[in-house]
Design an enzyme around this catalytic site. Sequence first.
Site, PDB file in Angstrom:
ATOM      1  N   MET A 157      61.838 -10.733  59.886  1.00  0.00           N
ATOM      2  CA  MET A 157      61.241 -11.727  58.977  1.00  0.00           C
ATOM      3  C   MET A 157      62.357 -12.448  58.251  1.00  0.00           C
ATOM      4  O   MET A 157      63.221 -11.804  57.670  1.00  0.00           O
ATOM      5  CB  MET A 157      60.340 -11.039  57.947  1.00  0.00           C
ATOM      6  CG  MET A 157      58.886 -10.968  58.334  1.00  0.00           C
ATOM      7  SD  MET A 157      57.838 -10.758  56.873  1.00  0.00           S
ATOM      8  CE  MET A 157      57.902  -8.997  56.683  1.00  0.00           C
ATOM      9  N   HIS A 158      62.316 -13.771  58.293  1.00  0.00           N
ATOM     10  CA  HIS A 158      63.335 -14.508  57.542  1.00  0.00           C
ATOM     11  C   HIS A 158      62.819 -15.811  56.935  1.00  0.00           C
ATOM     12  O   HIS A 158      63.498 -16.418  56.119  1.00  0.00           O
ATOM     13  CB  HIS A 158      64.533 -14.811  58.449  1.00  0.00           C
ATOM     14  CG  HIS A 158      64.231 -15.837  59.514  1.00  0.00           C
ATOM     15  ND1 HIS A 158      63.531 -15.523  60.647  1.00  0.00           N
ATOM     16  CD2 HIS A 158      64.508 -17.156  59.599  1.00  0.00           C
ATOM     17  CE1 HIS A 158      63.397 -16.609  61.394  1.00  0.00           C
ATOM     18  NE2 HIS A 158      63.982 -17.614  60.779  1.00  0.00           N
ATOM     19  N   ARG A 159      61.619 -16.252  57.331  1.00  0.00           N
ATOM     20  CA  ARG A 159      61.152 -17.553  56.836  1.00  0.00           C
ATOM     21  C   ARG A 159      60.775 -17.473  55.365  1.00  0.00           C
ATOM     22  O   ARG A 159      60.121 -16.522  54.931  1.00  0.00           O
ATOM     23  CB  ARG A 159      59.962 -18.049  57.665  1.00  0.00           C
ATOM     24  CG  ARG A 159      60.364 -18.332  59.087  1.00  0.00           C
ATOM     25  CD  ARG A 159      59.342 -19.075  59.901  1.00  0.00           C
ATOM     26  NE  ARG A 159      59.827 -19.175  61.269  1.00  0.00           N
ATOM     27  CZ  ARG A 159      60.651 -20.128  61.706  1.00  0.00           C
ATOM     28  NH1 ARG A 159      61.065 -21.069  60.887  1.00  0.00           N
ATOM     29  NH2 ARG A 159      61.072 -20.137  62.958  1.00  0.00           N
ATOM     30  N   ARG A 165      68.957 -12.289  52.701  1.00  0.00           N
ATOM     31  CA  ARG A 165      68.042 -12.742  51.635  1.00  0.00           C
ATOM     32  C   ARG A 165      66.848 -11.803  51.499  1.00  0.00           C
ATOM     33  O   ARG A 165      66.428 -11.448  50.404  1.00  0.00           O
ATOM     34  CB  ARG A 165      67.560 -14.166  51.939  1.00  0.00           C
ATOM     35  CG  ARG A 165      66.695 -14.763  50.815  1.00  0.00           C
ATOM     36  CD  ARG A 165      66.369 -16.215  51.068  1.00  0.00           C
ATOM     37  NE  ARG A 165      65.481 -16.384  52.203  1.00  0.00           N
ATOM     38  CZ  ARG A 165      65.688 -17.264  53.174  1.00  0.00           C
ATOM     39  NH1 ARG A 165      66.760 -18.012  53.166  1.00  0.00           N
ATOM     40  NH2 ARG A 165      64.834 -17.381  54.167  1.00  0.00           N
ATOM     41  N   ASP A 200      58.604 -13.541  62.639  1.00  0.00           N
ATOM     42  CA  ASP A 200      58.269 -14.934  62.313  1.00  0.00           C
ATOM     43  C   ASP A 200      59.265 -15.874  63.005  1.00  0.00           C
ATOM     44  O   ASP A 200      59.402 -17.027  62.637  1.00  0.00           O
ATOM     45  CB  ASP A 200      58.216 -15.168  60.793  1.00  0.00           C
ATOM     46  CG  ASP A 200      59.531 -14.860  60.083  1.00  0.00           C
ATOM     47  OD1 ASP A 200      60.543 -14.603  60.762  1.00  0.00           O
ATOM     48  OD2 ASP A 200      59.545 -14.871  58.833  1.00  0.00           O
TER      49      ASP A 200
END
Length: 364
Positions: free
Chosen positions: A209-211, A244, A283
């Site tokens: 997941m990074h969005r 992040r 994602d």
Amino acid sequence: MAIFTVVAGARPNFMKIAPIIHAFQKKQREGVEVKFRLIHTGQHYDKKMSGDFFEQLNIPEPDANLGGGGGTQAEQTAAIMVAFEKELMENRPDLVIVVGDVTSTLACSIAAKKLGIDVAHVEGGIRSGDLSMPEEINRMVTDSITDHFFTTSEIANTNLRKAGVPEEKIHFVGNTMIDTLLAQMPNFKKPEGEIFDGLEAGNYFVMTMHRPANVDQEKSLKDMIDAILSGTGGLPIVFPVHPRTAKNLQSLGINAPNLLLCEPLGYLEFNYLVKNAKGVITDSGGVTEETSVMNVPCITLRDNTERPETITLGTNELVGTNPQNLPPYLEKIMSGNWKKYQEIPLWDGKTAQRIVDILITHYS
């Protein structure tokens, strides 16, 4: 003699350019008069996000690294454009090849066209319809000034035709990322580290997941992780964490014994885990292509996709960003009732060969 400049900037680009580089090298070995320069824009600048890829994918060291990483979208775009313009003025090619939909793709295509140099876009024509994603803007702007579109699907061809692109500029060739996947599959290797030692094939999940829509809102991130944990029956969930996301998870105090956080992995290690997983939750667009070809169930935590062929012919399902949508899909994976991969046309490992043949014929 035809001269080409190949551009890569961010992690997904390296898988896409590797087979193109190899196809050019093969032509050179066969005595074809062709030259290429490989330019790394520096958009991803830590070793795990880029350096390892050169080694693992057998890509030569770049002829230049533009050092365009860091800063806001606008700062990064500007830095890459300035540096790439200088590169092109010193080493002018017949054509610049950009791939995918990252900041480097947009910046380098603009710089090239302003100098009157042709641009080829590998993965042209794909669309999500979602202008809140920077990648969609990058695709649309790049495609508006591209000379040769190398497409991955008939859907992409249709998108370009609707936009008024002449037929002779559209080359339906397949997917270079799948060239890399098929070539590297025998080299996949289990990652080193304690958390990977206890994993059993077919008995764990992989998550990426990074969005911003998924990881920047604390409550929705927590709700999503909770829904995943409760729907996966206590099986290990390997989560290579974007820096992040790691920060956000830390501040939420999320801590489950079967949620195995790790650093971003190399290409060969990550895909080893994917190939042997019970299912993947992601994602990322690129991961949905790889899971499809490897016939691994894939859940996409997005409301749209620019790769609809991974849903119609692949193993991907678009679940959205609402955690309440997840349970029935996870239940399907857990019970072994997931759909199987059907062949996606031209995703056969020979895409780069087709691209290079077309380019050499056109520019020689």
